[in-house]
Motif scaffolding. Structure first.
Motif, PDB file in Angstrom:
ATOM      1  N   GLY A 176     -21.474 -11.522  37.427  1.00  0.00           N
ATOM      2  CA  GLY A 176     -20.025 -11.404  37.277  1.00  0.00           C
ATOM      3  C   GLY A 176     -19.403 -12.678  36.731  1.00  0.00           C
ATOM      4  O   GLY A 176     -18.530 -12.632  35.857  1.00  0.00           O
ATOM      5  N   VAL A 177     -19.873 -13.817  37.216  1.00  0.00           N
ATOM      6  CA  VAL A 177     -19.377 -15.099  36.715  1.00  0.00           C
ATOM      7  C   VAL A 177     -19.726 -15.260  35.243  1.00  0.00           C
ATOM      8  O   VAL A 177     -18.899 -15.701  34.432  1.00  0.00           O
ATOM      9  N   PHE A 178     -20.964 -14.897  34.873  1.00  0.00           N
ATOM     10  CA  PHE A 178     -21.382 -14.993  33.471  1.00  0.00           C
ATOM     11  C   PHE A 178     -20.540 -14.084  32.582  1.00  0.00           C
ATOM     12  O   PHE A 178     -20.156 -14.469  31.480  1.00  0.00           O
ATOM     13  N   ILE A 179     -20.259 -12.880  33.052  1.00  0.00           N
ATOM     14  CA  ILE A 179     -19.459 -11.943  32.252  1.00  0.00           C
ATOM     15  C   ILE A 179     -18.058 -12.488  32.034  1.00  0.00           C
ATOM     16  O   ILE A 179     -17.558 -12.545  30.906  1.00  0.00           O
ATOM     17  N   VAL A 180     -17.403 -12.901  33.113  1.00  0.00           N
ATOM     18  CA  VAL A 180     -16.034 -13.415  33.010  1.00  0.00           C
ATOM     19  C   VAL A 180     -16.002 -14.678  32.154  1.00  0.00           C
ATOM     20  O   VAL A 180     -15.155 -14.817  31.262  1.00  0.00           O
ATOM     21  N   GLY A 181     -16.930 -15.587  32.408  1.00  0.00           N
ATOM     22  CA  GLY A 181     -16.968 -16.833  31.635  1.00  0.00           C
ATOM     23  C   GLY A 181     -17.256 -16.595  30.169  1.00  0.00           C
ATOM     24  O   GLY A 181     -16.686 -17.241  29.290  1.00  0.00           O
ATOM     25  N   GLY A 182     -18.152 -15.654  29.876  1.00  0.00           N
ATOM     26  CA  GLY A 182     -18.473 -15.360  28.487  1.00  0.00           C
ATOM     27  C   GLY A 182     -17.341 -14.684  27.753  1.00  0.00           C
ATOM     28  O   GLY A 182     -17.049 -15.001  26.590  1.00  0.00           O
ATOM     29  N   LEU A 183     -16.692 -13.735  28.403  1.00  0.00           N
ATOM     30  CA  LEU A 183     -15.609 -13.005  27.736  1.00  0.00           C
ATOM     31  C   LEU A 183     -14.356 -13.855  27.556  1.00  0.00           C
ATOM     32  O   LEU A 183     -13.586 -13.624  26.625  1.00  0.00           O
ATOM     33  N   THR A 184     -14.159 -14.842  28.428  1.00  0.00           N
ATOM     34  CA  THR A 184     -13.010 -15.731  28.258  1.00  0.00           C
ATOM     35  C   THR A 184     -13.317 -16.879  27.305  1.00  0.00           C
ATOM     36  O   THR A 184     -12.410 -17.591  26.885  1.00  0.00           O
ATOM     37  N   GLY A 185     -14.602 -17.064  26.988  1.00  0.00           N
ATOM     38  CA  GLY A 185     -14.987 -18.138  26.078  1.00  0.00           C
ATOM     39  C   GLY A 185     -15.211 -19.466  26.766  1.00  0.00           C
ATOM     40  O   GLY A 185     -15.397 -20.484  26.101  1.00  0.00           O
ATOM     41  N   ASN A 186     -15.197 -19.485  28.089  1.00  0.00           N
ATOM     42  CA  ASN A 186     -15.395 -20.736  28.815  1.00  0.00           C
ATOM     43  C   ASN A 186     -16.862 -21.088  29.007  1.00  0.00           C
ATOM     44  O   ASN A 186     -17.181 -22.231  29.277  1.00  0.00           O
ATOM     45  N   LEU A 187     -17.753 -20.098  28.902  1.00  0.00           N
ATOM     46  CA  LEU A 187     -19.188 -20.333  29.034  1.00  0.00           C
ATOM     47  C   LEU A 187     -19.878 -19.867  27.766  1.00  0.00           C
ATOM     48  O   LEU A 187     -19.428 -18.934  27.108  1.00  0.00           O
ATOM     49  N   ALA A 188     -20.996 -20.513  27.452  1.00  0.00           N
ATOM     50  CA  ALA A 188     -21.801 -20.107  26.305  1.00  0.00           C
ATOM     51  C   ALA A 188     -23.267 -20.284  26.662  1.00  0.00           C
ATOM     52  O   ALA A 188     -23.626 -21.164  27.445  1.00  0.00           O
ATOM     53  N   LEU A 189     -24.106 -19.445  26.086  1.00  0.00           N
ATOM     54  CA  LEU A 189     -25.540 -19.522  26.341  1.00  0.00           C
ATOM     55  C   LEU A 189     -26.098 -20.781  25.692  1.00  0.00           C
ATOM     56  O   LEU A 189     -25.879 -21.022  24.504  1.00  0.00           O
ATOM     57  N   ARG A 190     -26.782 -21.565  26.478  1.00  0.00           N
ATOM     58  CA  ARG A 190     -27.318 -22.845  26.015  1.00  0.00           C
ATOM     59  C   ARG A 190     -28.306 -22.622  24.865  1.00  0.00           C
ATOM     60  O   ARG A 190     -29.139 -21.744  24.913  1.00  0.00           O
ATOM     61  N   GLY A 191     -28.179 -23.411  23.834  1.00  0.00           N
ATOM     62  CA  GLY A 191     -29.061 -23.311  22.683  1.00  0.00           C
ATOM     63  C   GLY A 191     -28.540 -22.399  21.595  1.00  0.00           C
ATOM     64  O   GLY A 191     -28.951 -22.497  20.449  1.00  0.00           O
ATOM     65  N   THR A 192     -27.635 -21.484  21.957  1.00  0.00           N
ATOM     66  CA  THR A 192     -27.089 -20.566  20.961  1.00  0.00           C
ATOM     67  C   THR A 192     -25.586 -20.737  20.789  1.00  0.00           C
ATOM     68  O   THR A 192     -25.039 -20.294  19.798  1.00  0.00           O
ATOM     69  N   ASN A 193     -24.932 -21.335  21.773  1.00  0.00           N
ATOM     70  CA  ASN A 193     -23.468 -21.473  21.784  1.00  0.00           C
ATOM     71  C   ASN A 193     -22.778 -20.123  21.636  1.00  0.00           C
ATOM     72  O   ASN A 193     -21.709 -20.020  21.038  1.00  0.00           O
ATOM     73  N   SER A 194     -23.386 -19.072  22.187  1.00  0.00           N
ATOM     74  CA  SER A 194     -22.851 -17.722  22.074  1.00  0.00           C
ATOM     75  C   SER A 194     -22.271 -17.271  23.418  1.00  0.00           C
ATOM     76  O   SER A 194     -23.003 -17.136  24.399  1.00  0.00           O
ATOM     77  N   SER A 195     -20.971 -17.036  23.449  1.00  0.00           N
ATOM     78  CA  SER A 195     -20.354 -16.546  24.674  1.00  0.00           C
ATOM     79  C   SER A 195     -20.657 -15.063  24.878  1.00  0.00           C
ATOM     80  O   SER A 195     -20.726 -14.592  26.011  1.00  0.00           O
TER      81      SER A 195
END
Length: 52
Positions: free
Chosen positions: A8-27
């Protein structure tokens, strides 16, 4: 259970643009990974309840 919370944290962070997958910079990728974690957590909870 932890998979659901972390997913859930990953989903919210990714959709808001606050988190990105390391190495790809893809939210979007981190949001997708979060979705997979949530689904896997639900499967584990359902399996656990069936065994009881």
């Amino acid at each position: 259970m932890w998979n659901i919370i972390i997913g859930g944290v990953f989903i919210v962070g990714g959709l808001t643009g606050n988190l990105a997958l390391r190495g790809t910079n893809s939210s979007e990728a981190i949001a997708g990974l979060g979705g997979i974690l949530v689904i896997w957590g639900i499967v584990q909870v359902v399996r656990g309840r069936k065994q009881e």
